[in-house]
Design a protein around this motif. Structure first.
Motif, PDB file in Angstrom:
ATOM      1  N   LEU A  63     124.994  61.507 100.300  1.00  0.00           N
ATOM      2  CA  LEU A  63     124.067  61.381  99.172  1.00  0.00           C
ATOM      3  C   LEU A  63     124.401  62.398  98.082  1.00  0.00           C
ATOM      4  O   LEU A  63     124.216  62.130  96.895  1.00  0.00           O
ATOM      5  N   LEU A  66     127.105  61.066  95.839  1.00  0.00           N
ATOM      6  CA  LEU A  66     126.599  60.071  94.889  1.00  0.00           C
ATOM      7  C   LEU A  66     125.524  60.657  93.986  1.00  0.00           C
ATOM      8  O   LEU A  66     125.010  59.983  93.108  1.00  0.00           O
ATOM      9  N   LEU A  68     122.485  61.367  94.815  1.00  0.00           N
ATOM     10  CA  LEU A  68     121.265  60.592  95.032  1.00  0.00           C
ATOM     11  C   LEU A  68     120.333  61.281  96.022  1.00  0.00           C
ATOM     12  O   LEU A  68     119.552  60.637  96.701  1.00  0.00           O
ATOM     13  N   LEU A  97     126.106  56.470  87.063  1.00  0.00           N
ATOM     14  CA  LEU A  97     125.767  55.047  87.183  1.00  0.00           C
ATOM     15  C   LEU A  97     127.030  54.199  87.220  1.00  0.00           C
ATOM     16  O   LEU A  97     127.113  53.211  87.934  1.00  0.00           O
ATOM     17  N   ARG A 100     128.816  54.918  90.822  1.00  0.00           N
ATOM     18  CA  ARG A 100     128.199  54.338  92.013  1.00  0.00           C
ATOM     19  C   ARG A 100     128.444  52.834  92.055  1.00  0.00           C
ATOM     20  O   ARG A 100     128.155  52.143  91.099  1.00  0.00           O
ATOM     21  N   GLY A 101     128.957  52.371  93.161  1.00  0.00           N
ATOM     22  CA  GLY A 101     129.149  50.936  93.302  1.00  0.00           C
ATOM     23  C   GLY A 101     130.484  50.471  92.786  1.00  0.00           C
ATOM     24  O   GLY A 101     131.064  49.541  93.306  1.00  0.00           O
ATOM     25  N   MET A 106     128.756  52.643  99.146  1.00  0.00           N
ATOM     26  CA  MET A 106     128.200  53.143 100.393  1.00  0.00           C
ATOM     27  C   MET A 106     127.740  51.985 101.262  1.00  0.00           C
ATOM     28  O   MET A 106     127.167  51.020 100.763  1.00  0.00           O
ATOM     29  N   PHE A 108     125.270  51.126 104.435  1.00  0.00           N
ATOM     30  CA  PHE A 108     124.155  51.775 105.104  1.00  0.00           C
ATOM     31  C   PHE A 108     124.113  51.468 106.576  1.00  0.00           C
ATOM     32  O   PHE A 108     124.719  50.524 107.057  1.00  0.00           O
ATOM     33  N   SER A 114     118.832  46.819 104.613  1.00  0.00           N
ATOM     34  CA  SER A 114     119.503  47.200 103.376  1.00  0.00           C
ATOM     35  C   SER A 114     119.805  45.995 102.476  1.00  0.00           C
ATOM     36  O   SER A 114     120.493  46.127 101.480  1.00  0.00           O
ATOM     37  N   GLU A 127     125.250  40.848  91.930  1.00  0.00           N
ATOM     38  CA  GLU A 127     124.579  41.905  91.165  1.00  0.00           C
ATOM     39  C   GLU A 127     125.501  43.113  90.970  1.00  0.00           C
ATOM     40  O   GLU A 127     125.524  43.723  89.907  1.00  0.00           O
ATOM     41  N   VAL A 128     126.257  43.451  92.031  1.00  0.00           N
ATOM     42  CA  VAL A 128     127.153  44.600  91.934  1.00  0.00           C
ATOM     43  C   VAL A 128     128.173  44.368  90.818  1.00  0.00           C
ATOM     44  O   VAL A 128     128.458  45.258  90.008  1.00  0.00           O
ATOM     45  N   LEU A 131     126.575  44.581  87.394  1.00  0.00           N
ATOM     46  CA  LEU A 131     126.275  45.945  86.974  1.00  0.00           C
ATOM     47  C   LEU A 131     127.487  46.643  86.368  1.00  0.00           C
ATOM     48  O   LEU A 131     127.350  47.509  85.523  1.00  0.00           O
ATOM     49  N   HIS A 132     128.675  46.273  86.845  1.00  0.00           N
ATOM     50  CA  HIS A 132     129.841  47.067  86.453  1.00  0.00           C
ATOM     51  C   HIS A 132     130.868  46.330  85.604  1.00  0.00           C
ATOM     52  O   HIS A 132     131.647  46.957  84.916  1.00  0.00           O
ATOM     53  N   MET A 178     129.247  43.544  99.846  1.00  0.00           N
ATOM     54  CA  MET A 178     128.650  44.142  98.650  1.00  0.00           C
ATOM     55  C   MET A 178     129.354  45.444  98.291  1.00  0.00           C
ATOM     56  O   MET A 178     129.605  45.743  97.128  1.00  0.00           O
ATOM     57  N   ALA A 179     129.655  46.221  99.328  1.00  0.00           N
ATOM     58  CA  ALA A 179     130.259  47.529  99.089  1.00  0.00           C
ATOM     59  C   ALA A 179     131.688  47.389  98.580  1.00  0.00           C
ATOM     60  O   ALA A 179     132.183  48.246  97.862  1.00  0.00           O
TER      61      ALA A 179
END
Lengths: 336, 292
Positions: A63, A66, A68, A97, A100-101, A106, A108, A114, A127-128, A131-132, A178-179
């Motif tokens: 954490l 990141l 976080l 921001l 991350r991702g 990460m 979990f 998760s 979504e990932v 976002l990027h 996702m990761a």
């Protein structure tokens, strides 16, 4: 250019370099010292196993990287985290921001919780990307989602289904998808197999190894399972009391010739199938109280080889061929 | 073993499907849906059934006609058709209630969301503001606001919305607090999602259940509040029809011609009852304890 790059070619192949990291949790009744001068280096494309018992500071470390840590409670008091030349502790939130991702992902521990139960799994992977990669056309994003699902062994046709329609092992595959969909340079896997049974665990490790080969991401595998580390990693860092007490390649550590007394204790805890034993041999005592920073070695109270110096002075690292042990037992020999 | 089996078959449904399934089994709630549908459809079709002219047109020859074939609900002291007035009045009552809930929900969601998600000082400040709003009875607060702003449909809507914001802010905050530290929210943070995205995409859809229930139950109360305000002369001004206003403007003649008060009164009761049945049904349907 960063200081890192100036230090020469040998240093620059470190993707992540954590030095002397101190993290504390300021709770209402006490200050909990989670990390006490933890240092760690991860090379590009490396597979590092981070081993330690509950409360050793493994998740805190992830954490912290990141940034976080729970706001207002977790606080980084000292040290630096250099990622690819940038000191993450000095970067603005907007930089984090983007990181991350996209560059650091990460995985979990619990795949059951998760994933968001109200969105389809395809949506959540998408979504990932949303976002990027703002410029990427929709068709390409959709194709990437299909590709990654195929790669983790889920038929892309099922991407319009909801998380509750998948089994635990499949959910963890989706979490991994996702990761990895943004093809990060560093993957923090926080006990990715703990919630899974042994057969699924083997499949997931196999999958992670394949994907790692494909994308050449560095992986930090956080676990307390020495068996998983032996299967997956090429180097190991043993964490105790918020410090790395031993690090080295899997061969160096699993050779069991020279080990930190704590690592040796961990090995003794593993039941041996070939020997009939009534009881297992645990490490005596409990984890040191994280509210008190030990004067000497943090493992002194539980150590069989504890001497006077262990209680009064923190040990410095003994190193041999990249195999480091933080123990007076070895530094003394070196000095003699 | 049996418990396990039944759970397994249930787990094949998504939460939304389960809620709808349980809701449909609730007879009272379905009655509410039917009743509300009839009311809403009739109100929406008002221009086809009767023209707006009939609402305001005075016809002194036909004053105080009891309900008959020509005037379904009778006429008032100016000879205006009560049926037409109730149809068009319902439009205002229902539209205004929905607008009140909509505005109160949006403002309340923003306040509650910010308070719950950001916590700390923001939480303290926003929630103390909510406490102040809660300390004043909502009808009293609305009356004070209308007295300050003056009469009118929009002013009424704003006054009632302000008096309901507190309720929504609290409900949303509670939902956000329970969901803030859920693992998929943390996962979203790790994937680089901003706070706004997390609230909109991950927290609200999962916490919407109690908010919908609270909104429906408040809707019934709001229909009542609007009528009360109309009756007190603080709502929609005559001659524009509104259920409460209709009762108010006829209050001198109700003793002699009871249908002038009874019919709009029954309309208010039916609408509120329908909405409350639906609200209760939704609350039971969202309650995980009724999972059989």
């Amino acid at each position: 250019m960063s200081e890192e790059r100036k230090n020469g070619a040998r240093e620059s192949d470190n993707l992540l370099e954590i030095s002397d990291l101190h993290v504390q949790y300021n709770t209402d009744d006490a200050v909990v010292h989670a990390l006490n001068g933890l240092s760690l280096k991860v090379k590009k494309g490396a597979k590092l196993g981070l081993v330690g018992e509950t409360g050793a500071g493994k998740t805190t470390l992830a954490l912290s990287v990141l940034r976080l840590l729970p706001a207002g409670v977790g606080e980084i008091t000292e040290g630096s985290i250099i990622y690819d030349g940038d000191d993450l502790l000095k970067q603005p939130e907007s930089f984090m921001l983007g990181l991350r991702g996209e560059r650091i992902s990460m995985i979990f521990q619990d795949p059951m919780t998760s994933l968001n139960p109200t969105h389809t799994v395809g949506d959540q992977i998408l979504e990932v990307l949303d976002l990027h990669f703002h410029e990427m056309p929709r068709e390409e994003k959709n194709r990437k989602v299909d590709d990654i699902l195929t790669l983790v062994g889920i038929p892309p046709a099922r991407k319009n289904e909801f998380p509750h329609q998948f089994s635990g092992g499949m959910k963890q595959r989706i979490v991994i998808a996702m990761a990895l969909v943004a093809e990060p340079e560093l993957l923090l896997a926080d006990e990715p197999t703990t919630a899974l049974d042994v057969t699924i665990q083997a499949q997931i490790l196999e999958l992670m190894r394949d994907l790692k080969e494909k994308y050449n991401s560095a992986v930090i595998l956080i676990t307390h399972d020495l068996g998983v580390v032996a299967q997956f990693c090429d180097s190991v860092a043993v964490v105790y009391g918020g410090r790395v007490v031993e690090y080295g390649t899997v061969e160096q550590i699993y050779a069991r010739e020279k080990n930190h007394p704590y690592t040796a204790g961990l090995f003794n805890c593993i039941p041996d199938l070939s020997v009939k034993a009534e009881r297992l041999t645990p490490i005596e005592g409990r984890m040191a109280d994280p509210r008190v920073v030990a004067q000497g070695c943090c493992f002194a109270e539980r150590c069989k080889h504890c001497t006077e110096i262990c209680k009064s002075r923190a040990p410095s690292a003994y190193e041999e061929d990249g195999h480091g042990i933080l123990c007076h037992l070895f530094t003394k020999k070196e000095g003699a | 073993m049996f418990v396990r089996k039944s759970k397994k078959s249930l787990s094949e449904y998504s939460t939304g499907e389960l809620v709808m399934f349980r809701f449909r089994k609730n007879k009272l709630a379905m009655f509410g849906v039917v009743l509300l549908s009839i009311i809403v459809i009739t109100i929406l079709l008002a221009p086809l059934i009767s023209s707006y002219d009939a609402v305001v047109e005075m016809n002194m020859a036909d004053r105080f006609q009891s309900p008959n074939a020509k005037y379904l609900f009778g006429t008032d002291e100016f000879g205006r058709d009560l049926f037409a007035r109730i149809l068009y009045g319902g439009r205002i009552s229902m539209f205004a209630s929905l607008a009140v809930i909509g505005i109160a929900f949006v403002i309340g969601a923003i306040m509650g969301g910010a308070a719950g998600y950001l916590g700390g000082r923001v939480d303290t400040i926003l929630m103390r503001a909510v406490d102040v709003l809660m300390a004043v009875p909502s009808v009293l607060l609305a009356m004070a606001i209308i007295t300050a702003l003056g009469n009118g449909v929009w002013k009424l809507i704003i006054a009632l919305a302000v008096s309901q914001v507190a309720r929504f802010a609290r409900t949303v905050r509670a939902s956000v607090l329970t969901l803030r530290n859920v693992e998929y929210v943390e996962a979203a943070r790790c994937f680089g999602a901003s706070s706004l995205k997390i609230i909109l995409k991950h927290i609200l859809p999962n916490g919407i259940g109690p908010i919908i229930v609270s909104a429906t139950i408040t809707l019934g109360q709001t229909i009542l509040s609007i009528s009360s305000m109309g009756y007190l002369g603080l709502g929609v001004a005559s001659p524009t029809p509104e259920w409460g206003t209709i009762i108010s403007e006829n209050k001198m003649n109700i003793g002699t011609y009871p249908y002038l008060g009874l019919i709009p009164g029954i309309c208010i009761c039916l609408a509120v009852m329908a909405v409350n049945f639906i609200g209760d049904g939704l609350r039971d349907a969202f309650d995980p304890k009724t999972k059989n």
